[in-house]
Design an enzyme around this catalytic site. Sequence first.
Site, PDB file in Angstrom:
ATOM      1  N   GLU A   1       2.010  -1.424  35.080  1.00 19.56           N
ATOM      2  CA  GLU A   1       1.063  -2.458  34.566  1.00 19.56           C
ATOM      3  C   GLU A   1       0.323  -2.071  33.319  1.00 19.56           C
ATOM      4  OE1 GLU A   1      -2.231  -5.849  35.616  1.00 19.56           O
ATOM      5  OE2 GLU A   1      -0.863  -4.908  37.276  1.00 19.56           O
TER       6      GLU A   1
ATOM      7  N   LYS B   1      -7.456  -7.193  44.074  1.00 18.84           N
ATOM      8  CA  LYS B   1      -5.967  -6.791  43.338  1.00 18.84           C
ATOM      9  C   LYS B   1      -6.344  -5.813  42.284  1.00 18.84           C
ATOM     10  CE  LYS B   1      -2.310  -7.064  40.270  1.00 18.84           C
ATOM     11  NZ  LYS B   1      -2.263  -6.750  38.861  1.00 18.84           N
TER      12      LYS B   1
ATOM     13  N   ASP C   1       1.204   6.485  50.875  1.00 19.95           N
ATOM     14  CA  ASP C   1       1.889   5.232  51.177  1.00 19.95           C
ATOM     15  C   ASP C   1       1.049   4.053  50.647  1.00 19.95           C
ATOM     16  OD1 ASP C   1       2.772   3.052  52.313  1.00 19.95           O
ATOM     17  OD2 ASP C   1       3.080   3.839  54.283  1.00 19.95           O
TER      18      ASP C   1
ATOM     19  N   HIS D   1      -6.129  -6.270  27.691  1.00 21.35           N
ATOM     20  CA  HIS D   1      -4.758  -6.382  28.360  1.00 21.35           C
ATOM     21  C   HIS D   1      -3.716  -6.627  27.395  1.00 21.35           C
ATOM     22  CE1 HIS D   1      -2.101  -7.108  31.698  1.00 21.35           C
ATOM     23  NE2 HIS D   1      -1.675  -7.922  31.148  1.00 21.35           N
TER      24      HIS D   1
END
Length: 442
Positions: free
Chosen positions: A86, A283, A299, A396
């Site tokens: 991302e 998130k 993991d 972004h």
Amino acid sequence: MNHTPVEGFSKLSKQEKIDWLLQEYLENNQDFKKVLEQYYNEDADLQKLHDEFSENTISNFYMPYGIAPNFLIDGKLLALPMAVEESSVVAAASKSAKFWLNKGGFKTTIINTEKLGHTHFILNVEPHKVLHFFNFKLKKKLLEATEAITKNMRNRGGGILNIKLIDKTADLENYFQLKASFGTADSMGANFINSCLEQFGKTLKEEVSKEESFTEEEKNSLQIVMNILSNFTPNCIVRAEVSCKIEDLKDDSGISNEDFAWKFKQAVTIAEIEPYRATTHNKGVMNGVDAVVIATGNDFRATEACAHAYAAKSGKYKSLTHCTTDNEIFRFWIDLPISVGVVGGLTNLHPLVKFSLSLLGKPSAQELMSILAVSGLAQNFAALRSLITTGIQKGHMKMHLLNILNQLGATEDEKKYFVNYFKDKTVSHHEVIDEFNKMRNL
């Protein structure tokens, strides 16, 4: 197009798997075959190693591996490895690290390292009788039966910490749990925990069959449903925090220090009371956490599941991070439940995982917990800082600009032009395309 099932797919060679897929699903498109082969590693031994990490492998799926420097964590200056696709995650983390570098950096505290697992079973016996059986016979037998399994872990300072009988009959008829807590030293411990739990199930069955206080009908009612660790580890917690005087918050966006602190605290408070915002807020935290989790061979799915369950532990989904501005001091912190390891799994196999752990100074599991919590806190700080000042899109989309240009097939010279063109502008997909079409007279 109708497809036919395949028998023995796992037994086919890699080339046979690819040929079957191309013929059955992709109209024998050889361009796709070239794509798959393009991502093979030229080193045959390294490719074989990657192929054996999983099943039915036909190629490799690459992710960018980046570095976020200047992280001062508990007095140590670190560069964090981050595997993430991302845009802006690595840049945001780096920006936060630099912001806090001359303000004391990040401080961490390991609150606990306890991990959990359960033997879930059905037994049609009065709960008080089951409890008496557990306290006076079963618990001792469970510990004895697992001594061989736990020996090496006990030598490393871990092992079984406690076993409890949990009465869940109010939720499900005749349902009980053996709830065990574990210390797993520097390993994540999944295999160790599951091995102990499976022995619990066998011992439980043996001891119930011999229990004189149970009738034959009661003994025969026992059903071991499953023996499995829990990825929810609310007692395996690390805290990471930053703090400084509000007068030292100095942000380059033009907002005053006081307004910055006030708006930042409001943003965190909104995430503490509004689940719609908390979901996106958390998130962002996990953007930072997962990138380092993946880079260190741990993991990320377990990490995600645990964090989000913890965020909802009160019965309402809330922010993982918190903020206060008392007595002219800005304080921002996270309590993160996280279970990771630095031995076992991929840590001794994947070359880049070994590189990552060496880069971090070969941390212990607890030190890695601290690093991960800091990465999540830094990512969240960067996101909130943008949201309350310039807005999230400016930074972004600037990072996303190259993705757009690559999709358009831009040359290197064209990319340089666009980077300069948007130097003082907010990038938008629409404006990039418009300017690109003008440049090429399309």
